[in-house]
Design an enzyme around this catalytic site. Sequence first.
Site, PDB file in Angstrom:
ATOM      1  CD  GLU A   1     -28.879  26.888 -36.211  1.00 21.22           C
ATOM      2  OE1 GLU A   1     -30.129  26.849 -36.230  1.00 21.22           O
ATOM      3  OE2 GLU A   1     -28.209  26.320 -35.331  1.00 21.22           O
TER       4      GLU A   1
ATOM      5  CG  ASP B   1     -28.647  32.226 -30.135  1.00 25.47           C
ATOM      6  OD1 ASP B   1     -27.884  31.278 -30.370  1.00 25.47           O
ATOM      7  OD2 ASP B   1     -29.834  32.072 -29.784  1.00 25.47           O
TER       8      ASP B   1
END
Length: 527
Positions: free
Chosen positions: A187, A30
């Site tokens: 997302e 991420d």
Amino acid sequence: MARTRAAAAGVRGWADGTFANPVIAGLHPDPSVCRVGGDYYLACSSFEYFPGVPLFHSRDLVHWEQIGNVLDRPGQLDLPVTTPASAGVYAPTLRQHNGRFWLIVTNVADGGGTLICTASDPAGPWSDPVWVPGLAGIDPDLAWGDDGTCWCTYAGIEQVRIDPWTGQTLGRPRRLWSGAPGAQAPEAPHLYQVGGYWYLLIAEGGTERGHAVSIARATAPDGPYEPCPANPILTHRGTNKPIQNTGHADLVEAVDGSWWMVLLGVRPGGGTPAWHVLGRETLLAPVTWIDGWPVVSEVAPVMAAPSWTARPVPVPPSRDDFDDDRLHPRWASVRSRPADSWSLAERPGWLTLRARGASLDAPDITFVGRRQQHLSCRVRTLIDPTGGCGGLAVRLDERHHYEIEAGDGQVRVVARIGSVLSMVATRPVAAGPVRLRVEALDSSREDWYPSKGPDVLRFGVEQADGRVVVLAELDGRYLSTEVAGGFTGRVIGMYAASGTVHFDWLDYEPREHGTGSDRAGETIVAP
């Protein structure tokens, strides 16, 4: 402003103008990146590990050095023992605005939520968190409009105006754009103003093999958004490429005006379904703009380096002799690191660990480890277990771990695979310090067959004459995400299971690929 060396363990670069992906290897998913002048800063997820949110610096986007952790004080991050593995701290966004660094992230543990920290120097210290109680999603992003409005966009994909200083939401959240119709898990949104457009970059398809990156644009930060006709702009699904699960990306404009994407991906190995053991890693890919849309080049293990890339230097083996008065920021513990559970001063030059949980099964185990960053590596330590019991562990979670443990005049290899706990091998040893060793030996790519595992984990004791007594070789697939589930990768480190144990040093060394390497001079003892 912090200035650091452009070097990091786990990154290979060559003087021929290429670099190796991943640029930050091991459990570093991420990624979120920002540039200030000629300096780049990058933050990653940390899940149930403390300290939280590793933070890196680079001068060329290729060579990264960890300069700290954003959430490095108990008052900033409280992960209770009830925090499940792969819960905790998810998906930060790192930005610089008006001379200050901002980081927004979600703590999904009980009592957590979305929080914002700030700093004048990304090396820290970072502020205590400001909570955003009106936000009901993960993967938050921060972006500022020309009028100073701060927009927070999060998984869903929804957006709300906020006051980043207080965490107060200003108005009601509204849905923006959720990617391809029917695609799961929209997302990881990031919002950018480029030219006359606002661009909304998202991940979709789930963080497994179907992962993808898509983008839309609008003339205002709150939309309406027009999807790119070439979506997804990046995915490796349905391919045989050695890097898979590509997604959760962030964009950055480089010092020369070129554009780059950082993203996560995995390196699966073995047969089918192919197992990845290091977790999701940070990758780098060049981006060009065509007709007002970003086009991502191939994400490959070897890539053409940015034109300004510093001449790479060999990365030496990473050894810590515990001679400093603080631990390097690479060291991670499970959920917390209470002050009374460890010390560098009690026995100078040694790391002292005091037991809490009685085994790696316990959520409060006293553990200090580092992320496995290479498919093949060797990790060694010198432990004095005179006052207790402890050792060297390869951890994925409480239900999936292998360890070699010393205490009570024995060395033993223990394996936890789901509901099965096995004492694999034991060997008597003399009282006093003992050298323990773990090797990860990556499977050869040349003799593929469907059930072949990704690697072998070898556990042994180094003797005074330099020979190694190997106690066990264990199948690495059981310490993989495909078996255990979750979002993390392996962390290798030291632990205390009872009493007090001391570690003189830990040495982590990358090795050549292949299970047949480095057997010369070893004494093999059947498990």
